[in-house]
Design a protein around this motif. Structure first.
Motif, short mmCIF file in Angstrom:
data_model
loop_
_atom_site.label_atom_id
_atom_site.label_comp_id
_atom_site.label_asym_id
_atom_site.label_seq_id
_atom_site.Cartn_x
_atom_site.Cartn_y
_atom_site.Cartn_z
N LEU A 59 1.10 -1.41 -0.05
CA LEU A 59 0.01 0.31 -0.11
C LEU A 59 1.01 1.68 -0.11
O LEU A 59 0.83 1.78 -0.72
N PHE A 60 1.65 1.05 1.20
CA PHE A 60 2.87 2.20 0.95
C PHE A 60 3.43 2.32 -0.52
O PHE A 60 3.80 3.78 -0.76
N TYR A 101 1.59 4.24 -2.80
CA TYR A 101 1.76 5.47 -2.49
C TYR A 101 2.01 6.38 -3.54
O TYR A 101 1.80 7.89 -3.67
N PHE A 102 3.66 5.76 -3.18
CA PHE A 102 4.46 7.14 -3.50
C PHE A 102 5.26 6.41 -4.57
O PHE A 102 6.08 7.63 -5.72
N TYR A 144 -6.38 5.12 -9.38
CA TYR A 144 -5.27 5.35 -8.41
C TYR A 144 -5.87 5.50 -7.08
O TYR A 144 -5.92 4.64 -5.94
N VAL A 145 -6.94 6.39 -6.57
CA VAL A 145 -7.53 6.56 -5.46
C VAL A 145 -8.42 4.53 -4.41
O VAL A 145 -8.12 4.68 -3.73
N LEU A 169 -6.06 1.85 -3.85
CA LEU A 169 -5.34 2.64 -2.71
C LEU A 169 -6.47 2.05 -1.34
O LEU A 169 -6.10 1.62 -0.38
N TRP A 187 -6.19 -0.59 1.76
CA TRP A 187 -6.11 0.01 2.80
C TRP A 187 -7.59 -1.63 3.39
O TRP A 187 -6.94 -2.25 3.92
N PRO A 223 -8.34 8.24 8.23
CA PRO A 223 -8.37 8.27 7.11
C PRO A 223 -9.16 9.14 6.93
O PRO A 223 -8.73 10.71 5.52
#
Length: 443
Positions: A31-32, A35-36, A58-59, A62, A66, A430
């Motif tokens: 996930l991280f 994210y980057f 993308y959203v 993620l 999550w 979040p």
């Protein structure tokens, strides 16, 4: 994008050796990394042979990572009692792969294939780890509602291919094709998946019978597949949409109003939260159908906000169910005496469910309000009543469960575990963080 796919594929052998927490940890890592790894907010990026992502995908990818990570955290009892835990992890990883492929496919037929494949692991989660014997009926409802609506979509995709010669999202554009049957077949599957009022009956059944992980993924991500699909196919349905979209906007908004009243009559905690999902998805559908930028971005924000908030409420319902073995609001009164510190989380997630500031839900609803009112001014009154009843049924749920006299049969109890507070914090945090990054959606 393929590197993420292979990362998840290589986690599957770990599931067979019972590395429950290692899989959980690795999903957090992916996930991280993901994210980057995002470059452009304007166009598709991270392109490979048939995968890629833009801001919408993308959203939602993620969000999928999550929620699936939190599903493992919420289902600790399956690991504790070793209730086919290896198989459970396998189905979650299978589901992550299907969702990742759905949201990152660049081709309409690939999208359709993975969109339908996400049904299989969800159905096994309901069948295998659900609670009552009615889970078989709920799974069948879920399967047949979705499959019944999907065949017309497949036929219309094949027809479109013969007509247009390509199914790539980059090459699809509006071809001024005013034909109601094609338009209806193309979007009907997504309307059922959302679900729109009239075709929503599978959702409360599936939620009530599903285990906590099934409810979380259903509310968190699977309802968003419909919204994402509509966003993708509307690029080739603009002329038809401008002519016919008012039908679905009317049905979803008036249906949302009726279901708000249905929520006030629910005695089952999970059923109430499931019906509130139908109302929020009605708003998302209205925003997508309005064909303006505020509507699209408001829908995306509300999809993410609802995914986190609704999933958190299902976790709370499960925490109560594990203590009381009941979800009836008549049996679980007085929780504020019983689990006082958990009552704070009930309050926070309930207030976010009715779009109180500073939640992401509020921002999404304000944007949707603007887009819907700019379409028809009468939507102001419907939206006003929906906002009022939304607060009413959420307060009903909160006050009925937290206040009142304790049920005399509940003698043995314990307060929340650290894991449960962590789980609720990861749902709630979040929602506050993302509203601070809201400029992303307005670029």
């Amino acid at each position: 994008m393929l590197k993420f796919l292979f990362f998840i594929l290589f986690l599957i052998p770990l599931s067979y050796y019972g590395y429950w927490w290692l899989v959980h940890f690795m999903l957090f890592i992916i996930l991280f990394i993901f994210y980057f790894n995002f470059i452009s907010f304007y166009y598709f990026c991270n392109l490979s042979y048939f995968l890629g992502c833009d801001v919408f995908s993308y959203v939602l990818i993620l969000l999928s990572f999550w929620i699936c990570t939190l599903m493992i955290l919420a289902s600790e009892s399956i690991n504790h009692y070793n209730y086919y835990s290896n198989l459970f992890i396998f189905f979650i990883l299978f589901l992550v792969i299907m969702l990742f492929m759905t949201f990152s496919s660049n081709n309409l037929i690939y999208f359709y294939l993975f969109f339908e494949s996400s049904l299989i692991p969800t159905m096994f989660l309901i069948f295998g780890w659900g609670y009552q014997p009615e889970r078989l009926q709920a799974g069948m409802y879920f399967l047949f509602y979705t499959l019944f609506s999907s065949l017309p979509m497949l036929l219309s995709i094949l027809y479109f291919y013969s007509f247009f010669g390509s199914l790539s999202f980059f090459l699809i554009f509006n071809f001024n094709y005013l034909y109601f049957l094609f338009y209806f077949c193309m979007i009907f599957s997504f309307l059922v998946k959302m679900p729109m009022f009239f075709v929503h009956l599978w959702l409360p059944k599936a939620h009530v019978e599903a285990p906590v992980s099934g409810s979380m993924i259903l509310a968190g991500v699977l309802l968003k597949l419909g919204g994402y699909g509509l966003f993708r196919v509307f690029s080739l349905l603009i002329s038809s949409g401008l002519k016919y979209n008012f039908i679905w906007i009317s049905i979803s908004l008036i249906g949302g109003l009726f279901i708000s009243l249905v929520c006030l009559r629910q005695s089952d905690l999970k059923s109430l939260i499931a019906y509130s999902s139908v109302i929020h998805m009605g708003l998302v559908l209205g925003g997508l159908m309005s064909f303006n930028y505020w509507g699209f971005m408001g829908s995306l924000i509300l999809m993410v906000a609802h995914g986190l908030c609704s999933s958190g409420l299902f976790c709370l319902a499960n925490i109560v169910y594990e203590r009381f073995s009941s979800r009836s609001l008549y049996m679980i009164k007085g929780l504020i005496n019983f689990m006082p510190s958990m009552s704070l989380w009930w309050f926070l997630l309930s207030s976010y469910n009715m779009a109180a500031p500073p939640s992401l839900n509020l921002m999404g609803e304000i944007m949707l309000f603007n887009s819907l009112v700019s379409l028809f001014s009468i939507n102001t009154y419907i939206f006003m009543f929906m906002a009022f009843f939304s607060a009413a049924y959420t307060l009903y749920m909160y006050s009925y469960s937290q206040h009142g006299k304790l049920f005399s049969g509940s003698f043995s109890f314990c307060n929340g575990y650290m894991r449960e507070y962590m789980l609720l914090f990861l749902h709630w945090f979040p929602l506050n963080l993302l509203i601070l990054m809201s400029s992303i959606y307005f670029i």
